[in-house]
Design a protein around this motif. Structure first.
Motif, PDB file in Angstrom:
ATOM      1  N   ASP A   1       0.836  -1.372   0.004  1.00 43.24           N
ATOM      2  CA  ASP A   1       0.160   0.023  -0.045  1.00 43.24           C
ATOM      3  C   ASP A   1       0.911   1.191   0.051  1.00 43.24           C
ATOM      4  OD1 ASP A   1      -2.764  -1.161   0.606  1.00 43.24           O
ATOM      5  OD2 ASP A   1      -1.584  -2.234   2.193  1.00 43.24           O
ATOM      6  N   SER A   2       1.913   1.262   0.637  1.00 45.91           N
ATOM      7  CA  SER A   2       3.018   2.304   0.642  1.00 45.91           C
ATOM      8  C   SER A   2       4.394   1.763   0.790  1.00 45.91           C
ATOM      9  CB  SER A   2       2.639   3.169   1.684  1.00 45.91           C
ATOM     10  OG  SER A   2       2.663   2.425   3.154  1.00 45.91           O
ATOM     11  N   VAL A   3       5.367   2.699   0.524  1.00 46.89           N
ATOM     12  CA  VAL A   3       6.764   2.614   0.840  1.00 46.89           C
ATOM     13  C   VAL A   3       7.075   3.660   1.559  1.00 46.89           C
ATOM     14  CG1 VAL A   3       7.201   1.154  -1.254  1.00 46.89           C
ATOM     15  CG2 VAL A   3       7.221   3.693  -1.537  1.00 46.89           C
ATOM     16  N   GLU A   4       8.286   3.264   2.378  1.00 47.37           N
ATOM     17  CA  GLU A   4       8.912   4.242   3.411  1.00 47.37           C
ATOM     18  C   GLU A   4      10.139   4.744   2.917  1.00 47.37           C
ATOM     19  OE1 GLU A   4       7.140   5.340   6.132  1.00 47.37           O
ATOM     20  OE2 GLU A   4       5.733   3.650   5.501  1.00 47.37           O
ATOM     21  N   HIS A   5      10.452   5.860   2.910  1.00 43.18           N
ATOM     22  CA  HIS A   5      11.671   6.674   2.392  1.00 43.18           C
ATOM     23  C   HIS A   5      11.901   7.037   0.929  1.00 43.18           C
ATOM     24  CE1 HIS A   5      13.131   5.441   6.323  1.00 43.18           C
ATOM     25  NE2 HIS A   5      13.073   4.207   6.099  1.00 43.18           N
ATOM     26  N   CYS A   6      11.520   5.560   0.098  1.00 43.71           N
ATOM     27  CA  CYS A   6      11.665   5.893  -1.346  1.00 43.71           C
ATOM     28  C   CYS A   6      12.977   6.506  -1.925  1.00 43.71           C
ATOM     29  CB  CYS A   6      10.341   6.495  -1.798  1.00 43.71           C
ATOM     30  SG  CYS A   6      10.071   6.166  -3.749  1.00 43.71           S
TER      31      CYS A   6
ATOM     32  N   GLU B   1      21.027   7.552  -7.136  1.00 43.94           N
ATOM     33  CA  GLU B   1      20.438   7.915  -8.520  1.00 43.94           C
ATOM     34  C   GLU B   1      19.015   7.669  -8.792  1.00 43.94           C
ATOM     35  OE1 GLU B   1      22.917   5.267 -11.108  1.00 43.94           O
ATOM     36  OE2 GLU B   1      24.653   5.579 -10.050  1.00 43.94           O
ATOM     37  N   VAL B   2      18.377   8.634  -9.065  1.00 47.49           N
ATOM     38  CA  VAL B   2      17.129   8.830  -9.081  1.00 47.49           C
ATOM     39  C   VAL B   2      16.674   8.043 -10.642  1.00 47.49           C
ATOM     40  CG1 VAL B   2      14.977  10.111  -9.346  1.00 47.49           C
ATOM     41  CG2 VAL B   2      16.890  11.031  -7.803  1.00 47.49           C
ATOM     42  N   ASP B   3      15.569   7.278 -10.283  1.00 53.77           N
ATOM     43  CA  ASP B   3      14.986   6.324 -11.364  1.00 53.77           C
ATOM     44  C   ASP B   3      13.668   6.961 -11.546  1.00 53.77           C
ATOM     45  OD1 ASP B   3      13.397   4.553 -12.667  1.00 53.77           O
ATOM     46  OD2 ASP B   3      14.395   2.856 -11.942  1.00 53.77           O
ATOM     47  N   HIS B   4      13.698   7.791 -12.725  1.00 53.62           N
ATOM     48  CA  HIS B   4      12.627   8.833 -12.971  1.00 53.62           C
ATOM     49  C   HIS B   4      11.423   7.972 -13.606  1.00 53.62           C
ATOM     50  CE1 HIS B   4      14.430  12.737 -12.151  1.00 53.62           C
ATOM     51  NE2 HIS B   4      15.372  12.047 -12.779  1.00 53.62           N
ATOM     52  N   GLY B   5      11.776   6.771 -14.431  1.00 52.87           N
ATOM     53  CA  GLY B   5      10.767   5.781 -14.841  1.00 52.87           C
ATOM     54  C   GLY B   5       9.959   5.126 -13.727  1.00 52.87           C
ATOM     55  N   LEU B   6      10.757   4.736 -12.603  1.00 48.29           N
ATOM     56  CA  LEU B   6      10.138   4.314 -11.392  1.00 48.29           C
ATOM     57  C   LEU B   6       9.080   5.239 -10.797  1.00 48.29           C
ATOM     58  CD1 LEU B   6       9.673   1.991  -9.335  1.00 48.29           C
ATOM     59  CD2 LEU B   6      11.552   2.594  -8.256  1.00 48.29           C
ATOM     60  N   LEU B   7       9.619   6.448 -10.676  1.00 46.24           N
ATOM     61  CA  LEU B   7       8.801   7.447 -10.082  1.00 46.24           C
ATOM     62  C   LEU B   7       7.453   7.756 -10.975  1.00 46.24           C
ATOM     63  CD1 LEU B   7      11.319  10.283  -9.035  1.00 46.24           C
ATOM     64  CD2 LEU B   7      10.014   8.922  -7.643  1.00 46.24           C
TER      65      LEU B   7
ATOM     66  N   VAL C   1       3.662   7.251  -1.018  1.00 48.44           N
ATOM     67  CA  VAL C   1       5.228   7.321  -0.695  1.00 48.44           C
ATOM     68  C   VAL C   1       5.156   8.119   0.654  1.00 48.44           C
ATOM     69  CG1 VAL C   1       7.539   8.295  -1.149  1.00 48.44           C
ATOM     70  CG2 VAL C   1       6.122   7.204  -2.858  1.00 48.44           C
ATOM     71  N   SER C   2       5.694   7.370   1.577  1.00 44.67           N
ATOM     72  CA  SER C   2       5.828   8.112   2.920  1.00 44.67           C
ATOM     73  C   SER C   2       7.431   8.690   2.900  1.00 44.67           C
ATOM     74  CB  SER C   2       5.691   7.140   4.262  1.00 44.67           C
ATOM     75  OG  SER C   2       5.955   7.717   5.365  1.00 44.67           O
ATOM     76  N   ILE C   3       7.362  10.187   2.751  1.00 38.22           N
ATOM     77  CA  ILE C   3       8.613  10.710   2.727  1.00 38.22           C
ATOM     78  C   ILE C   3       9.292  11.033   3.943  1.00 38.22           C
ATOM     79  CG2 ILE C   3       9.667  12.707   1.805  1.00 38.22           C
ATOM     80  CD1 ILE C   3       7.570  13.219  -0.442  1.00 38.22           C
ATOM     81  N   THR C   4      10.216  10.510   4.277  1.00 32.39           N
ATOM     82  CA  THR C   4      10.830  10.483   5.669  1.00 32.39           C
ATOM     83  C   THR C   4      11.773  11.835   5.619  1.00 32.39           C
ATOM     84  OG1 THR C   4      12.619   9.188   5.018  1.00 32.39           O
ATOM     85  CG2 THR C   4      10.840   8.421   6.467  1.00 32.39           C
ATOM     86  N   ALA C   5      10.814  13.099   5.620  1.00 29.69           N
ATOM     87  CA  ALA C   5      11.702  14.599   5.731  1.00 29.69           C
ATOM     88  C   ALA C   5      11.667  15.005   7.067  1.00 29.69           C
ATOM     89  CB  ALA C   5      10.860  15.339   4.528  1.00 29.69           C
TER      90      ALA C   5
ATOM     91  N   LEU D   1      14.645  14.303  -3.522  1.00 29.34           N
ATOM     92  CA  LEU D   1      13.219  14.966  -3.041  1.00 29.34           C
ATOM     93  C   LEU D   1      12.416  15.797  -4.019  1.00 29.34           C
ATOM     94  CD1 LEU D   1      11.397  14.982  -0.307  1.00 29.34           C
ATOM     95  CD2 LEU D   1      13.125  16.731   0.449  1.00 29.34           C
ATOM     96  N   ARG D   2      13.250  16.565  -4.587  1.00 30.31           N
ATOM     97  CA  ARG D   2      12.812  17.408  -5.662  1.00 30.31           C
ATOM     98  C   ARG D   2      12.105  16.552  -6.745  1.00 30.31           C
ATOM     99  NH1 ARG D   2      17.674  20.361  -4.632  1.00 30.31           N
ATOM    100  NH2 ARG D   2      17.239  22.438  -3.441  1.00 30.31           N
ATOM    101  N   ALA D   3      12.905  15.498  -7.084  1.00 26.56           N
ATOM    102  CA  ALA D   3      12.250  14.622  -7.980  1.00 26.56           C
ATOM    103  C   ALA D   3      10.822  14.034  -7.606  1.00 26.56           C
ATOM    104  CB  ALA D   3      13.307  13.496  -8.460  1.00 26.56           C
ATOM    105  N   LEU D   4      10.785  13.396  -6.518  1.00 33.38           N
ATOM    106  CA  LEU D   4       9.551  13.174  -5.963  1.00 33.38           C
ATOM    107  C   LEU D   4       8.444  14.298  -6.029  1.00 33.38           C
ATOM    108  CD1 LEU D   4      10.563  11.208  -2.836  1.00 33.38           C
ATOM    109  CD2 LEU D   4       9.346  10.074  -4.492  1.00 33.38           C
ATOM    110  N   GLY D   5       8.745  15.293  -5.881  1.00 33.42           N
ATOM    111  CA  GLY D   5       7.749  16.294  -5.852  1.00 33.42           C
ATOM    112  C   GLY D   5       7.308  16.603  -7.251  1.00 33.42           C
ATOM    113  N   ALA D   6       8.215  16.761  -8.199  1.00 33.94           N
ATOM    114  CA  ALA D   6       8.315  17.015  -9.667  1.00 33.94           C
ATOM    115  C   ALA D   6       7.059  15.799 -10.214  1.00 33.94           C
ATOM    116  CB  ALA D   6       9.300  17.132 -10.434  1.00 33.94           C
ATOM    117  N   ALA D   7       7.338  14.462  -9.799  1.00 32.10           N
ATOM    118  CA  ALA D   7       6.792  13.501 -10.428  1.00 32.10           C
ATOM    119  C   ALA D   7       5.441  13.121  -9.984  1.00 32.10           C
ATOM    120  CB  ALA D   7       7.442  12.161  -9.765  1.00 32.10           C
ATOM    121  N   ARG D   8       4.935  14.011  -8.975  1.00 34.08           N
ATOM    122  CA  ARG D   8       3.576  14.274  -8.266  1.00 34.08           C
ATOM    123  C   ARG D   8       3.087  12.780  -7.912  1.00 34.08           C
ATOM    124  NH1 ARG D   8       1.806  18.540  -6.976  1.00 34.08           N
ATOM    125  NH2 ARG D   8      -0.320  18.193  -6.988  1.00 34.08           N
ATOM    126  N   VAL D   9       3.959  12.102  -7.102  1.00 33.17           N
ATOM    127  CA  VAL D   9       3.575  10.903  -6.599  1.00 33.17           C
ATOM    128  C   VAL D   9       2.616  11.345  -5.551  1.00 33.17           C
ATOM    129  CG1 VAL D   9       5.735   9.648  -7.136  1.00 33.17           C
ATOM    130  CG2 VAL D   9       5.558  10.966  -4.895  1.00 33.17           C
TER     131      VAL D   9
END
Length: 396
Positions: free
Chosen positions: A236-241, A250-256, A266-270, A294-302
């Motif tokens: 249902d969710s992933v922690e950290h990602c 190395e960010v995997d943009h395809g996975l995002l 995605v539970s972002i541990t910020a 972190l910026r990539a996560l935001g841009a991907a709109r997860v």
């Protein structure tokens, strides 16, 4: 009965102005605007509630403040003491008392619900704080491999059947969520953040068993492969990602893009609070790349919530959630999305959306008032003026 007035009210979804909230028996009974019945009727010290019943009411006028639903931190560790050696405290006498104190620190910061994703001996289920602390939603010891990440919490299980039995045990004990260590982690020598600990069959077995018991399952995952396996297993969710490799990030943009399309949370541990102790050298080296991820996560709109991982280090003290919100805004996340992520979105993620995360009739009267407007300046969350738990004024 309690009546609360504030210049601004964030109801968990949107901001409103000049609202009055009425509370009785630990629940919100009414929310009215300027000129509404609660705000304008009845003699001083009274409100017209339930058709002119004249029930005595305490009136709290917060003035130029913002009233929000009590905040929700989706990932904490009450058993860890946020010291340089958080594991040492696990062995010292009085662990359950220290956990209660840690929980109270969250409440003082305006956090009225926490999700504990890793304790020892299921202690987080036994704290019994009531209105003296936040509501605690707990996983018990996370499921991990033999000598795997956080094995010292007591959740070792290898193979499909052992993993299924570990889930069943947690269901019998009344946990609110299943936590599984999909990859290794930084805290446990001999494990590695960039490597999986479980195969696809074990992960699917855990997810299927959790769902058979009506429980959500979340996975600790620090590498792209681990996140992809959790996604494919039906977590249902992933922690950290995060996107650890052996040497870097190395960010995997395809996975995002896959995560965003799937709706998995995605539970972002910020959140890093100012602390006297510096970050370990490895984390200092990785911090710029972690910020870019972190910026990539935001841009991907997860779909996201904030889980601070409070307790694991001096920069992660209990009550650090306002710093997590600030960090996301500083890295490009919209303030409105961030406020929702620690209120209504978090409540939905934790499966308590029918009573938490909103300021609306019928919801729990868990509230926090902050000095200023967090939509204009997110750091207003650092300044709680009042915290209410089950309708009781408990802090600030």
């Amino acid at each position: 009965m309690l009546t609360i007035r504030a210049r601004r009210l964030f109801d968990g979804r949107n901001m409103h102005h000049d609202r009055v909230v009425t509370v009785a028996n630990g629940r919100i009974t009414a929310v009215t605007g300027p000129g509404g019945a609660v705000a304008g009727q009845g003699r001083p010290g009274m409100v017209d509630f339930g058709g002119g019943s004249g029930v005595p009411s305490e009136i709290v006028d917060l003035g130029d403040a913002t009233l929000l639903p009590g905040l929700i931190d989706c990932h904490v560790h009450l058993a860890f003491d946020a010291s340089l050696d958080p594991l040492a405290g696990l062995e010292a006498p009085g662990l359950i008392d220290r956990m209660r104190e840690a929980a109270r620190r969250h409440l003082a910061a305006g956090v009225t619900t926490v999700r504990d994703l890793g304790d020892r001996d299921f202690l987080a289920l036994r704290l019994g704080l009531g209105a003296a602390g936040p509501e605690i939603l707990a996983s018990g010891p996370p499921i991990t491999t033999t000598k795997g990440h956080c094995w010292f919490l007591g959740g070792e299980a290898d193979g499909e059947e052992a993993v299924r039995e570990a889930v069943r045990e947690r269901a019998r004990r009344g946990v609110h969520v299943i936590k599984m260590m999909v990859t290794g982690g930084e805290m446990t020598p001999g494990t590695h953040s960039h490597r999986r600990q479980y195969g696809a069959a074990e992960l699917k077995a855990a997810a299927d068993e959790a769902h058979a018991h009506g429980l959500p399952i979340t996975g600790h995952t620090h590498c792209a492969e681990g996140t992809a396996y959790a996604l494919e297993a039906g977590f249902d969710s992933v922690e950290h990602c995060s996107f650890f490799t052996e040497d870097f990030i190395e960010v995997d943009h395809g996975l995002l893009a896959r995560l965003a399309a799937s709706g998995i949370v995605v539970s972002i541990t910020a959140g890093l609070a100012p602390a006297a102790a510096p970050l370990p050298p490895r984390m200092l080296h990785l911090l710029p790349a972690l910020r870019e991820s972190l910026r990539a996560l935001g841009a991907a709109r997860v779909s996201f919530v904030i889980g601070t991982d409070a307790g694991i280090a001096p920069v992660k003290p209990h009550g650090v959630l306002p710093y997590g919100a600030q960090m996301l805004v500083e890295h490009g996340f919209a303030r409105l999305d961030v406020l929702r992520s620690i209120t209504s979105t978090a409540a939905r993620h934790c499966r308590v959306e029918h009573r938490k995360g909103r300021i609306a009739p019928g919801f729990d009267a868990d509230l926090v008032a902050v000095d200023g407007d967090p939509l204009a300046d997110i750091t207003a969350l650092h300044h709680p003026m009042a915290v209410f738990r089950q309708g009781r004024h408990v802090s600030a």
